[in-house]
Design a protein around this motif. Structure first.
Motif, PDB file in Angstrom:
ATOM      1  N   TYR A 293      -2.846   1.064   1.964  1.00  0.00           N
ATOM      2  CA  TYR A 293      -3.456   2.239   1.335  1.00  0.00           C
ATOM      3  C   TYR A 293      -2.835   3.508   1.907  1.00  0.00           C
ATOM      4  CZ  TYR A 293      -6.817   6.019   0.670  1.00  0.00           C
ATOM      5  OH  TYR A 293      -7.390   7.229   0.381  1.00  0.00           O
ATOM      6  N   TRP A 294      -2.756   3.582   3.222  1.00  0.00           N
ATOM      7  CA  TRP A 294      -2.211   4.780   3.860  1.00  0.00           C
ATOM      8  C   TRP A 294      -0.727   4.950   3.562  1.00  0.00           C
ATOM      9  CZ3 TRP A 294      -5.348   8.410   4.985  1.00  0.00           C
ATOM     10  CH2 TRP A 294      -6.674   8.099   5.263  1.00  0.00           C
ATOM     11  N   HIS A 295      -0.003   3.829   3.447  1.00  0.00           N
ATOM     12  CA  HIS A 295       1.412   3.915   3.059  1.00  0.00           C
ATOM     13  C   HIS A 295       1.520   4.499   1.645  1.00  0.00           C
ATOM     14  CE1 HIS A 295       5.684   2.783   3.011  1.00  0.00           C
ATOM     15  NE2 HIS A 295       5.455   2.552   1.733  1.00  0.00           N
ATOM     16  N   ALA A 296       0.652   4.017   0.747  1.00  0.00           N
ATOM     17  CA  ALA A 296       0.666   4.521  -0.635  1.00  0.00           C
ATOM     18  C   ALA A 296       0.328   6.004  -0.675  1.00  0.00           C
ATOM     19  CB  ALA A 296      -0.319   3.724  -1.492  1.00  0.00           C
ATOM     20  N   ILE A 297      -0.680   6.417   0.077  1.00  0.00           N
ATOM     21  CA  ILE A 297      -1.059   7.834   0.098  1.00  0.00           C
ATOM     22  C   ILE A 297       0.092   8.670   0.669  1.00  0.00           C
ATOM     23  CG2 ILE A 297      -2.628   9.534   1.143  1.00  0.00           C
ATOM     24  CD1 ILE A 297      -3.837   7.861  -1.182  1.00  0.00           C
ATOM     25  N   GLY A 298       0.721   8.180   1.721  1.00  0.00           N
ATOM     26  CA  GLY A 298       1.865   8.897   2.290  1.00  0.00           C
ATOM     27  C   GLY A 298       2.998   9.034   1.293  1.00  0.00           C
TER      28      GLY A 298
ATOM     29  N   ALA B 219      -7.862  -5.104  -0.324  1.00  0.00           N
ATOM     30  CA  ALA B 219      -6.506  -5.527   0.052  1.00  0.00           C
ATOM     31  C   ALA B 219      -5.584  -5.563  -1.163  1.00  0.00           C
ATOM     32  CB  ALA B 219      -6.545  -6.896   0.734  1.00  0.00           C
ATOM     33  N   VAL B 220      -6.117  -6.035  -2.284  1.00  0.00           N
ATOM     34  CA  VAL B 220      -5.342  -6.084  -3.527  1.00  0.00           C
ATOM     35  C   VAL B 220      -5.038  -4.669  -4.007  1.00  0.00           C
ATOM     36  CG1 VAL B 220      -5.449  -6.703  -5.977  1.00  0.00           C
ATOM     37  CG2 VAL B 220      -6.182  -8.339  -4.243  1.00  0.00           C
ATOM     38  N   SER B 221      -6.055  -3.832  -4.037  1.00  0.00           N
ATOM     39  CA  SER B 221      -5.878  -2.466  -4.520  1.00  0.00           C
ATOM     40  C   SER B 221      -4.897  -1.687  -3.649  1.00  0.00           C
ATOM     41  CB  SER B 221      -7.234  -1.751  -4.571  1.00  0.00           C
ATOM     42  OG  SER B 221      -7.071  -0.463  -5.093  1.00  0.00           O
ATOM     43  N   ALA B 222      -5.020  -1.828  -2.341  1.00  0.00           N
ATOM     44  CA  ALA B 222      -4.125  -1.106  -1.428  1.00  0.00           C
ATOM     45  C   ALA B 222      -2.668  -1.517  -1.647  1.00  0.00           C
ATOM     46  CB  ALA B 222      -4.544  -1.358   0.020  1.00  0.00           C
ATOM     47  N   PHE B 223      -2.438  -2.814  -1.766  1.00  0.00           N
ATOM     48  CA  PHE B 223      -1.066  -3.278  -1.966  1.00  0.00           C
ATOM     49  C   PHE B 223      -0.541  -2.867  -3.335  1.00  0.00           C
ATOM     50  CE2 PHE B 223       2.230  -6.496  -2.831  1.00  0.00           C
ATOM     51  CZ  PHE B 223       3.063  -6.234  -1.753  1.00  0.00           C
ATOM     52  N   HIS B 224      -1.393  -2.940  -4.354  1.00  0.00           N
ATOM     53  CA  HIS B 224      -0.988  -2.510  -5.701  1.00  0.00           C
ATOM     54  C   HIS B 224      -0.584  -1.031  -5.687  1.00  0.00           C
ATOM     55  CE1 HIS B 224      -0.892  -2.297 -10.062  1.00  0.00           C
ATOM     56  NE2 HIS B 224      -1.668  -1.225  -9.993  1.00  0.00           N
ATOM     57  N   GLY B 225      -1.395  -0.204  -5.036  1.00  0.00           N
ATOM     58  CA  GLY B 225      -1.063   1.217  -4.934  1.00  0.00           C
ATOM     59  C   GLY B 225       0.251   1.441  -4.231  1.00  0.00           C
TER      60      GLY B 225
ATOM     61  N   ALA C 240       3.822  17.257   5.234  1.00  0.00           N
ATOM     62  CA  ALA C 240       2.920  17.264   6.395  1.00  0.00           C
ATOM     63  C   ALA C 240       1.800  16.244   6.176  1.00  0.00           C
ATOM     64  CB  ALA C 240       2.353  18.663   6.629  1.00  0.00           C
ATOM     65  N   GLU C 241       1.235  16.210   4.964  1.00  0.00           N
ATOM     66  CA  GLU C 241       0.193  15.227   4.644  1.00  0.00           C
ATOM     67  C   GLU C 241       0.774  13.818   4.617  1.00  0.00           C
ATOM     68  OE1 GLU C 241      -3.099  15.770   4.380  1.00  0.00           O
ATOM     69  OE2 GLU C 241      -2.628  17.810   4.995  1.00  0.00           O
ATOM     70  N   ALA C 242       2.002  13.694   4.142  1.00  0.00           N
ATOM     71  CA  ALA C 242       2.655  12.386   4.116  1.00  0.00           C
ATOM     72  C   ALA C 242       2.816  11.840   5.528  1.00  0.00           C
ATOM     73  CB  ALA C 242       4.018  12.483   3.423  1.00  0.00           C
ATOM     74  N   VAL C 243       3.237  12.700   6.457  1.00  0.00           N
ATOM     75  CA  VAL C 243       3.403  12.267   7.852  1.00  0.00           C
ATOM     76  C   VAL C 243       2.078  11.757   8.399  1.00  0.00           C
ATOM     77  CG1 VAL C 243       3.854  13.087  10.207  1.00  0.00           C
ATOM     78  CG2 VAL C 243       5.413  13.705   8.343  1.00  0.00           C
ATOM     79  N   ARG C 244       1.002  12.475   8.137  1.00  0.00           N
ATOM     80  CA  ARG C 244      -0.318  12.031   8.612  1.00  0.00           C
ATOM     81  C   ARG C 244      -0.685  10.658   8.039  1.00  0.00           C
ATOM     82  NH1 ARG C 244      -1.477  17.390   7.254  1.00  0.00           N
ATOM     83  NH2 ARG C 244      -1.523  18.746   9.074  1.00  0.00           N
ATOM     84  N   ALA C 245      -0.458  10.472   6.749  1.00  0.00           N
ATOM     85  CA  ALA C 245      -0.812   9.201   6.108  1.00  0.00           C
ATOM     86  C   ALA C 245       0.073   8.055   6.616  1.00  0.00           C
ATOM     87  CB  ALA C 245      -0.703   9.329   4.589  1.00  0.00           C
ATOM     88  N   PHE C 246       1.368   8.292   6.722  1.00  0.00           N
ATOM     89  CA  PHE C 246       2.250   7.246   7.243  1.00  0.00           C
ATOM     90  C   PHE C 246       1.884   6.913   8.692  1.00  0.00           C
ATOM     91  CE2 PHE C 246       5.480   8.847   4.008  1.00  0.00           C
ATOM     92  CZ  PHE C 246       5.283   7.764   3.155  1.00  0.00           C
ATOM     93  N   GLY C 247       1.523   7.923   9.462  1.00  0.00           N
ATOM     94  CA  GLY C 247       1.089   7.691  10.835  1.00  0.00           C
ATOM     95  C   GLY C 247      -0.153   6.823  10.888  1.00  0.00           C
ATOM     96  N   GLU C 248      -1.083   7.061   9.972  1.00  0.00           N
ATOM     97  CA  GLU C 248      -2.291   6.234   9.912  1.00  0.00           C
ATOM     98  C   GLU C 248      -1.945   4.799   9.528  1.00  0.00           C
ATOM     99  OE1 GLU C 248      -6.273   5.244  10.334  1.00  0.00           O
ATOM    100  OE2 GLU C 248      -5.175   7.014  11.016  1.00  0.00           O
ATOM    101  N   SER C 249      -0.988   4.632   8.642  1.00  0.00           N
ATOM    102  CA  SER C 249      -0.536   3.295   8.273  1.00  0.00           C
ATOM    103  C   SER C 249       0.011   2.553   9.487  1.00  0.00           C
ATOM    104  CB  SER C 249       0.523   3.373   7.169  1.00  0.00           C
ATOM    105  OG  SER C 249       1.009   2.092   6.858  1.00  0.00           O
ATOM    106  N   VAL C 250       0.848   3.232  10.257  1.00  0.00           N
ATOM    107  CA  VAL C 250       1.435   2.619  11.450  1.00  0.00           C
ATOM    108  C   VAL C 250       0.353   2.362  12.504  1.00  0.00           C
ATOM    109  CG1 VAL C 250       3.063   2.982  13.361  1.00  0.00           C
ATOM    110  CG2 VAL C 250       3.734   3.547  11.013  1.00  0.00           C
TER     111      VAL C 250
END
Length: 143
Positions: free
Chosen positions: A94-99, A59-65, A109-119
């Motif tokens: 994590y998925w927001h950071a990757i997006g 949780a810390v790492s994901a938010f930091h990223g 296209a990869e950003a959309v997939r990652a943001f979608g996973e975040s949502v």
């Protein structure tokens, strides 16, 4: 006690928490600061301290990223990506950071997939939804 001075009710633990120590309560403080648009440098300072104290806490790492990506800190993001803890993929941040990282590199296209996973993982993730729409708009322009 309930603190009603912020955009949403927060529990105030008063003197029960040692605020001079680095604890997981600081993650909540950092999230609050992000939601109230506090200084990104201040938020990154908090998450960096948490990363030092809890390097394997997903949780810390994901938010930091997420904060590092949102601030455009490419060097920090690259270091973060090399030290991801187990189970980080279960966190919407994590998925927001990757997006955000994919969007920064023009891989919309990869950003959309990652943001979608975040949502998908957090249906209240409005920033991820907004970012996904921005990347979708970029894809429309490229076609």
């Amino acid at each position: 006690m309930i603190d009603r001075t912020d955009p949403f009710d927060l529990v105030d633990y008063g003197d029960l928490i040692d605020r001079s120590a680095t604890t997981m309560f600081m993650l909540g403080e950092a999230r609050k600061k992000l939601s109230t648009r506090a200084s990104p440098d201040e938020i990154l300072r908090i998450t960096s301290a948490l990363m030092t104290e809890f390097p394997q806490e997903p949780a810390v790492s994901a938010f930091h990223g997420r904060v590092a990506v949102d601030m455009g800190q490419r060097d920090q993001v690259e270091r973060w990506l090399k030290k991801l803890p187990a189970n980080i993929e279960s966190h919407a941040d994590y998925w927001h950071a990757i997006g955000g990282w994919m969007a920064m590199q023009g891989n919309h296209a990869e950003a959309v997939r990652a943001f979608g996973e975040s949502v998908r993982r957090d249906p209240t993730a409005r920033e991820s939804l907004r970012s996904m729409i921005a990347s979708l708009n970029q894809l429309d322009r490229e076609d």
